[in-house]
Scaffold this motif. Structure first.
Motif, PDB file in Angstrom:
ATOM      1  N   PRO A   1       0.852  -1.146  -0.188  1.00 19.94           N
ATOM      2  CA  PRO A   1       0.037  -0.402   0.158  1.00 19.94           C
ATOM      3  C   PRO A   1       1.697   1.335  -0.528  1.00 19.94           C
ATOM      4  O   PRO A   1       1.809   1.058   0.528  1.00 19.94           O
ATOM      5  CB  PRO A   1      -0.828  -0.465   1.358  1.00 19.94           C
ATOM      6  N   LYS A   2       0.475   2.179  -0.728  1.00 22.53           N
ATOM      7  CA  LYS A   2       1.268   3.713  -0.774  1.00 22.53           C
ATOM      8  C   LYS A   2       1.382   4.168   0.497  1.00 22.53           C
ATOM      9  O   LYS A   2       2.644   4.182   0.631  1.00 22.53           O
ATOM     10  CB  LYS A   2      -0.293   4.198  -0.876  1.00 22.53           C
ATOM     11  N   ARG A   3       0.761   4.412   2.090  1.00 16.29           N
ATOM     12  CA  ARG A   3       1.501   4.526   2.817  1.00 16.29           C
ATOM     13  C   ARG A   3       2.482   3.346   3.684  1.00 16.29           C
ATOM     14  O   ARG A   3       3.689   4.166   3.952  1.00 16.29           O
ATOM     15  CB  ARG A   3       0.800   4.029   4.777  1.00 16.29           C
ATOM     16  N   THR A   4       2.826   2.289   3.711  1.00 14.53           N
ATOM     17  CA  THR A   4       3.672   0.915   3.133  1.00 14.53           C
ATOM     18  C   THR A   4       5.197   2.034   2.318  1.00 14.53           C
ATOM     19  O   THR A   4       6.085   2.420   2.825  1.00 14.53           O
ATOM     20  CB  THR A   4       3.378  -0.547   2.927  1.00 14.53           C
ATOM     21  N   GLN A   5       4.432   2.143   1.686  1.00 11.08           N
ATOM     22  CA  GLN A   5       5.577   2.657   0.568  1.00 11.08           C
ATOM     23  C   GLN A   5       6.094   3.928   0.996  1.00 11.08           C
ATOM     24  O   GLN A   5       8.097   4.300   1.085  1.00 11.08           O
ATOM     25  CB  GLN A   5       5.370   2.626  -1.103  1.00 11.08           C
ATOM     26  N   VAL A   6       5.912   4.584   1.733  1.00  8.38           N
ATOM     27  CA  VAL A   6       5.966   6.645   2.404  1.00  8.38           C
ATOM     28  C   VAL A   6       6.870   6.333   2.995  1.00  8.38           C
ATOM     29  O   VAL A   6       8.355   6.573   3.339  1.00  8.38           O
ATOM     30  CB  VAL A   6       4.900   7.465   2.415  1.00  8.38           C
ATOM     31  N   ILE A   7       6.370   4.800   4.110  1.00  6.65           N
ATOM     32  CA  ILE A   7       7.330   5.043   5.526  1.00  6.65           C
ATOM     33  C   ILE A   7       8.259   4.460   5.051  1.00  6.65           C
ATOM     34  O   ILE A   7       9.607   3.659   5.908  1.00  6.65           O
ATOM     35  CB  ILE A   7       6.249   4.213   6.704  1.00  6.65           C
ATOM     36  N   ILE A   8       8.400   3.386   4.733  1.00 10.86           N
ATOM     37  CA  ILE A   8       9.949   2.728   3.787  1.00 10.86           C
ATOM     38  C   ILE A   8      10.513   3.761   3.288  1.00 10.86           C
ATOM     39  O   ILE A   8      11.927   3.646   3.715  1.00 10.86           O
ATOM     40  CB  ILE A   8       9.691   1.167   3.341  1.00 10.86           C
ATOM     41  N   GLY A   9      10.242   4.000   2.147  1.00  8.91           N
ATOM     42  CA  GLY A   9      10.792   5.192   1.555  1.00  8.91           C
ATOM     43  C   GLY A   9      11.545   5.932   2.749  1.00  8.91           C
ATOM     44  O   GLY A   9      12.774   6.885   2.688  1.00  8.91           O
ATOM     45  N   ARG A  10      11.065   7.058   3.611  1.00  9.41           N
ATOM     46  CA  ARG A  10      11.081   8.026   4.486  1.00  9.41           C
ATOM     47  C   ARG A  10      11.982   7.503   5.517  1.00  9.41           C
ATOM     48  O   ARG A  10      12.953   7.915   5.965  1.00  9.41           O
ATOM     49  CB  ARG A  10      10.346   8.211   4.519  1.00  9.41           C
ATOM     50  N   THR A  11      12.288   6.206   6.248  1.00  2.00           N
ATOM     51  CA  THR A  11      12.585   5.506   6.672  1.00  2.00           C
ATOM     52  C   THR A  11      14.091   5.138   6.353  1.00  2.00           C
ATOM     53  O   THR A  11      15.434   5.318   7.630  1.00  2.00           O
ATOM     54  CB  THR A  11      12.437   3.680   7.405  1.00  2.00           C
ATOM     55  N   ALA A  12      14.169   5.202   5.355  1.00  8.31           N
ATOM     56  CA  ALA A  12      15.463   4.311   4.072  1.00  8.31           C
ATOM     57  C   ALA A  12      16.406   5.704   4.314  1.00  8.31           C
ATOM     58  O   ALA A  12      17.402   6.081   4.605  1.00  8.31           O
ATOM     59  CB  ALA A  12      15.113   3.961   3.297  1.00  8.31           C
TER      60      ALA A  12
END
Length: 329
Positions: free
Chosen positions: A268-279
């Motif tokens: 989901p978009k939410r998961t993609q966003v938090i993965i990218g921002r955490t990285a």
């Protein structure tokens, strides 16, 4: 407290966030160079003003930069940090939060083990944050997730983002994760490592006398910044085509390539966003802590700076996982 199921996933197709007009009428090609100039100029001016009564104290532990390329390298890294925010689509709140999270570790080291006054650290950190936030705010508007006046359709889960208990719990959770990681490092490997790789460290007693409740209280601003950078944008992210594709995925009819892609990135978009921002947070925190610690503190070894950076990068990664789990409940 409102339920995520009640507010978020009622339909796969959600309108995209509206495009906000830029704050400046300048051509797009000029905005980023202007951002860099404004940020570096504001930073230099504020540090000059504060040198006599506060941040000049840092000069006592600072490594002397004798080569021109060393100063240019630090300025270049600062420009890269700004570029990460600009080209990553962050707003002023995002980059101010990232600046606090990535610039605090070297200053915290100076305060804790080199007897630098807290007021000096706070002043230096405030200058770094202001010299980031103000230029960004002039040249780019706030994103819908940070703009309370944005249309409701522009942000998913607006009620969750603005819910006071949720804001409090997620802030304390992030602060708690940072506290536990730092506390665990203090009471295991870190004291010996610091003494070994930091020549001239003035006082190591803080590592042995650290109390978890005190660390938690002192890291509340860190928790707030982590929530603003990780939890708020990911929770407010709009569903996209990837959500529909993920929902429609059929493992029985999918090809090998489709199955691999689905397992690796069809989140989901939410998961993609938090993965990218955490990285991004882990990378920027780790590299900035390493380079600023080694380049700025006299007597620090390259491995010592790397070890100190590793503590904060691990805290950032663990916080990202914790906030992702909370958002997925």
């Amino acid at each position: 407290m409102p339920s995520r199921k009640d507010m978020s996933h009622g339909a796969v197709a959600v309108p995209r966030s509206p495009t906000f007009a830029p704050n400046s009428n300048l051509p797009g090609s000029l905005r980023f160079p202007l951002l860099v100039i404004l940020s570096l100029t504001l930073s230099a001016s504020l540090y000059t003003l504060a040198a006599d009564f506060s941040v000049g104290e840092l000069a006592g532990i600072s490594r002397t930069l004798n080569e021109w390329w060393e100063a240019v390298g630090l300025m270049g890294w600062r420009s890269i940090e700004l570029g990460v925010g600009w080209w990553g689509g962050y707003d002023g709140v995002d980059l101010a939060s990232l600046t606090l999270l990535s610039h605090l570790p070297p200053l915290y080291l100076a305060m804790t083990f080199y007897s630098i006054r807290p007021t000096t650290v706070i002043t230096s950190l405030a200058i770094d944050i202001l010299s980031t936030y103000i230029p960004f705010r002039l040249l780019r508007p706030l994103s819908p997730t940070h703009n309370t006046e944005a249309p409701k359709a522009a942000v998913s889960n607006r009620a969750i983002i603005n819910d006071l208990p949720v804001r409090t719990y997620t802030t304390l959770l992030a602060a708690g994760v940072y506290s536990v990681v730092v506390y665990g490092s203090y009471y295991s490997w870190l004291p010996v490592y610091l003494v070994t790789h930091f020549d001239g460290m003035r006082d190591i007693s803080a590592a042995h006398s650290a109390a978890l409740p005190y660390l938690l209280a002192s890291f509340v601003p860190v928790g707030y910044a982590a929530r603003e950078f990780l939890f708020t944008p990911s929770t407010g992210a709009q569903s996209n085509r990837g959500d529909a594709v993920s929902s429609a995925f059929n493992p029985e009819s999918a090809t090998l390539g489709e199955t691999v892609k689905h397992n690796l990135w069809d989140y989901p978009k939410r998961t993609q966003v938090i993965i990218g921002r955490t990285a991004t947070l882990v990378a920027v925190t780790g590299f900035n802590t390493w380079i600023q610690t080694y380049a700025s503190i006299e007597g620090s070894e390259i491995y010592g700076a790397a070890g100190w950076a590793g503590v904060w990068a691990a805290a950032a990664a663990t916080t990202g996982v914790a906030l992702w789990w909370v958002g997925d409940v």
